[in-house]
Scaffold this motif. Sequence first.
Motif, PDB file in Angstrom:
ATOM      1  N   PHE A 298       1.801  -0.189  -4.154  1.00  0.00           N
ATOM      2  CA  PHE A 298       1.330   0.082  -5.513  1.00  0.00           C
ATOM      3  C   PHE A 298       2.067  -0.769  -6.548  1.00  0.00           C
ATOM      4  O   PHE A 298       1.460  -1.276  -7.488  1.00  0.00           O
ATOM      5  CB  PHE A 298       1.504   1.569  -5.837  1.00  0.00           C
ATOM      6  CG  PHE A 298       0.865   1.996  -7.128  1.00  0.00           C
ATOM      7  CD1 PHE A 298      -0.479   2.307  -7.192  1.00  0.00           C
ATOM      8  CD2 PHE A 298       1.620   2.071  -8.294  1.00  0.00           C
ATOM      9  CE1 PHE A 298      -1.077   2.692  -8.385  1.00  0.00           C
ATOM     10  CE2 PHE A 298       1.041   2.459  -9.491  1.00  0.00           C
ATOM     11  CZ  PHE A 298      -0.314   2.766  -9.541  1.00  0.00           C
ATOM     12  N   ASP A 299       3.375  -0.937  -6.386  1.00  0.00           N
ATOM     13  CA  ASP A 299       4.138  -1.681  -7.382  1.00  0.00           C
ATOM     14  C   ASP A 299       3.941  -3.193  -7.288  1.00  0.00           C
ATOM     15  O   ASP A 299       4.496  -3.938  -8.097  1.00  0.00           O
ATOM     16  CB  ASP A 299       5.633  -1.334  -7.310  1.00  0.00           C
ATOM     17  CG  ASP A 299       6.200  -1.421  -5.912  1.00  0.00           C
ATOM     18  OD1 ASP A 299       5.410  -1.549  -4.969  1.00  0.00           O
ATOM     19  OD2 ASP A 299       7.424  -1.363  -5.754  1.00  0.00           O
ATOM     20  N   SER A 300       3.146  -3.657  -6.318  1.00  0.00           N
ATOM     21  CA  SER A 300       2.798  -5.080  -6.235  1.00  0.00           C
ATOM     22  C   SER A 300       1.420  -5.375  -6.815  1.00  0.00           C
ATOM     23  O   SER A 300       1.034  -6.543  -6.929  1.00  0.00           O
ATOM     24  CB  SER A 300       2.827  -5.547  -4.771  1.00  0.00           C
ATOM     25  OG  SER A 300       4.103  -5.421  -4.214  1.00  0.00           O
ATOM     26  N   LEU A 301       0.686  -4.334  -7.191  1.00  0.00           N
ATOM     27  CA  LEU A 301      -0.694  -4.525  -7.640  1.00  0.00           C
ATOM     28  C   LEU A 301      -0.775  -5.269  -8.974  1.00  0.00           C
ATOM     29  O   LEU A 301      -1.578  -6.206  -9.123  1.00  0.00           O
ATOM     30  CB  LEU A 301      -1.405  -3.172  -7.747  1.00  0.00           C
ATOM     31  CG  LEU A 301      -1.703  -2.474  -6.411  1.00  0.00           C
ATOM     32  CD1 LEU A 301      -2.255  -1.071  -6.653  1.00  0.00           C
ATOM     33  CD2 LEU A 301      -2.704  -3.287  -5.586  1.00  0.00           C
ATOM     34  N   LEU A 302       0.013  -4.866  -9.959  1.00  0.00           N
ATOM     35  CA  LEU A 302      -0.042  -5.528 -11.262  1.00  0.00           C
ATOM     36  C   LEU A 302       0.383  -6.998 -11.184  1.00  0.00           C
ATOM     37  O   LEU A 302      -0.288  -7.854 -11.781  1.00  0.00           O
ATOM     38  CB  LEU A 302       0.796  -4.767 -12.286  1.00  0.00           C
ATOM     39  CG  LEU A 302       0.143  -3.490 -12.854  1.00  0.00           C
ATOM     40  CD1 LEU A 302       1.113  -2.740 -13.747  1.00  0.00           C
ATOM     41  CD2 LEU A 302      -1.131  -3.823 -13.627  1.00  0.00           C
ATOM     42  N   PRO A 303       1.466  -7.345 -10.471  1.00  0.00           N
ATOM     43  CA  PRO A 303       1.766  -8.772 -10.308  1.00  0.00           C
ATOM     44  C   PRO A 303       0.631  -9.541  -9.634  1.00  0.00           C
ATOM     45  O   PRO A 303       0.361 -10.680 -10.003  1.00  0.00           O
ATOM     46  CB  PRO A 303       3.035  -8.769  -9.436  1.00  0.00           C
ATOM     47  CG  PRO A 303       3.675  -7.460  -9.715  1.00  0.00           C
ATOM     48  CD  PRO A 303       2.548  -6.500  -9.939  1.00  0.00           C
ATOM     49  N   ALA A 304      -0.023  -8.911  -8.654  1.00  0.00           N
ATOM     50  CA  ALA A 304      -1.138  -9.575  -7.981  1.00  0.00           C
ATOM     51  C   ALA A 304      -2.301  -9.811  -8.945  1.00  0.00           C
ATOM     52  O   ALA A 304      -2.963 -10.858  -8.908  1.00  0.00           O
ATOM     53  CB  ALA A 304      -1.608  -8.741  -6.790  1.00  0.00           C
ATOM     54  N   LEU A 305      -2.566  -8.845  -9.822  1.00  0.00           N
ATOM     55  CA  LEU A 305      -3.632  -8.994 -10.813  1.00  0.00           C
ATOM     56  C   LEU A 305      -3.274 -10.076 -11.821  1.00  0.00           C
ATOM     57  O   LEU A 305      -4.105 -10.929 -12.159  1.00  0.00           O
ATOM     58  CB  LEU A 305      -3.871  -7.662 -11.520  1.00  0.00           C
ATOM     59  CG  LEU A 305      -4.968  -7.649 -12.598  1.00  0.00           C
ATOM     60  CD1 LEU A 305      -6.333  -7.972 -11.999  1.00  0.00           C
ATOM     61  CD2 LEU A 305      -5.010  -6.296 -13.308  1.00  0.00           C
ATOM     62  N   LYS A 306      -2.038 -10.070 -12.295  1.00  0.00           N
ATOM     63  CA  LYS A 306      -1.605 -11.034 -13.302  1.00  0.00           C
ATOM     64  C   LYS A 306      -1.627 -12.470 -12.779  1.00  0.00           C
ATOM     65  O   LYS A 306      -1.798 -13.415 -13.554  1.00  0.00           O
ATOM     66  CB  LYS A 306      -0.191 -10.691 -13.781  1.00  0.00           C
ATOM     67  CG  LYS A 306      -0.084  -9.368 -14.519  1.00  0.00           C
ATOM     68  CD  LYS A 306      -0.522  -9.492 -15.957  1.00  0.00           C
ATOM     69  CE  LYS A 306       0.506 -10.245 -16.763  1.00  0.00           C
ATOM     70  NZ  LYS A 306       0.096 -10.360 -18.189  1.00  0.00           N
ATOM     71  N   THR A 307      -1.463 -12.648 -11.474  1.00  0.00           N
ATOM     72  CA  THR A 307      -1.496 -13.985 -10.884  1.00  0.00           C
ATOM     73  C   THR A 307      -2.855 -14.309 -10.261  1.00  0.00           C
ATOM     74  O   THR A 307      -2.982 -15.251  -9.483  1.00  0.00           O
ATOM     75  CB  THR A 307      -0.393 -14.129  -9.814  1.00  0.00           C
ATOM     76  OG1 THR A 307      -0.482 -13.048  -8.872  1.00  0.00           O
ATOM     77  CG2 THR A 307       0.980 -14.123 -10.449  1.00  0.00           C
ATOM     78  N   ASN A 308      -3.872 -13.493 -10.608  1.00  0.00           N
ATOM     79  CA  ASN A 308      -5.269 -13.742 -10.208  1.00  0.00           C
ATOM     80  C   ASN A 308      -5.498 -13.722  -8.696  1.00  0.00           C
ATOM     81  O   ASN A 308      -6.427 -14.362  -8.208  1.00  0.00           O
ATOM     82  CB  ASN A 308      -5.752 -15.081 -10.779  1.00  0.00           C
ATOM     83  CG  ASN A 308      -5.783 -15.090 -12.295  1.00  0.00           C
ATOM     84  OD1 ASN A 308      -6.291 -14.164 -12.919  1.00  0.00           O
ATOM     85  ND2 ASN A 308      -5.216 -16.122 -12.897  1.00  0.00           N
TER      86      ASN A 308
END
Length: 488
Positions: free
Chosen positions: A94-104
């Motif tokens: 879960f805590d890797s989802l936002l970085p993954a979204l921000k880096t497309n």
Amino acid sequence: MIKGKFYLKLTAIFFILMMVFASFSPVLAAEKDTSLADVQESGRLVVGLSADYPPYEFHKTVKGKDTFVGFDISIAKKIAKDMGVTLDIKEMDFDSLLPALKTNKIDMIISGMSPTPERLKEVDFSDPYMTVQQKVVIRKTDKDKFKTTNDFAGATVGAQKQTTQEALAQDELTGAKVKSLSKVTTLMLELQQKKLDAVVLEGPVADAYISQYDDLMISDVQFVNGTKQTAIAMNKGTTSLQKSVNASLQEIKDKNLLKEYQEEANKAMFKDGNFFTQYGSYYVKGALYTIGIAAVGVLFGSILGALLALMKLAKTRWLRWPANCYIEFVRGTPLLVQIFLVYFGTTAVFGGLNLPAIVAGCIALSLNSAAYVAEIIRAGIMAVDKGQEEAARSLGMTKVASMRYIILPQAIKNILPALGNEFITVIKESSIVSIIGITELMFMSGVVAGASFNAVLPYAVAAVIYFILTFGLSRLLGVAERRMRTSD
């Protein structure tokens, strides 16, 4: 001592320059939003989630195939269908989802996420599709102990990392010591084993776990800010994509489809067959990925490590310094940080370069292993008597030829046990790549733990498989060592 400090300074400068470069890498905003058109042109909608959160999203074996199920999955399928594209699910912590979204790396997050003020600064959200209450799960034996938010002084309360539940536990459970973990299954295991006194969960998730654990219950605790809206996260400026998603969510609301999705998810939570018939294929897949990743890591790590070792032994300082800086940096930073730098950092720095998780994981393991292999090979070469090279040179052999035909064959015999230990270490360290969603053995154990509501047996099975892999490899290396000794 002076040389050591010099190398440390070079390493620090290298790290700082890399971070500055990543910070100032240009992110060019498109003049016109084409987010929906881009998804439709690619033919697939990439959705990120953490599938250990029943009934929102979890794994289930359907007709012998590992399948994502849950009402978030049903919503994602509806959105993809309305867009006329194929749904592609990327699973990670879960805590890797936002970085993954921000880096497309993904187009959106559908994982029970709420639009908090902090998240709204970074990403946009759809209209909310669900409103739920936050609950506190406790052991039945503590029923009379925890009734209000003021009863938690000195208690240890668990919550999933970077979630609304974590913030609630910190803000409203007076005097509580909050322990944040990535996996809900781990939190529930610690609650059962009395390592935690309570766990804060969303209402539907709490109900799901209570239905499986007879020794747990939902307490009477009521939060002041316990009402949470759940929405879909997208990157800033993706207006057309947001409008399409909101249109699908409005149709779900108008036709009351969410109730239907929830009923399907609740049915999927019931188990069919025994543990191994349901989840045996998960372990086979995870073990194969683990072996493959470790093999790639050691193979390319050995090639790069050999090059670094020769550079470090060179007389030219312009070869020694880069090798020393690289080795010191890699050995001085955690593998987890290196994985994040490769997976997210390459996209942040190089823009269009979007490495798949499996490729990023293999690269990170290879780069990490190379630093340790370099020292192993260097030590092996230096262990060969200098007279060997002098004798070879006196016979007219070049330095390269003497290294290739005289020194390295002897060094290999010396370093084989250490290289074998490095392979075993990489097999175990490969579990860290699960953080970016690679389906190796540890990741699949977490999947099984979430799907089976059992946090002990899945990891016990994983431990046995790791032991079989490492023990078998050590025996094979022992055979190789004995044959090499025989050939002396």
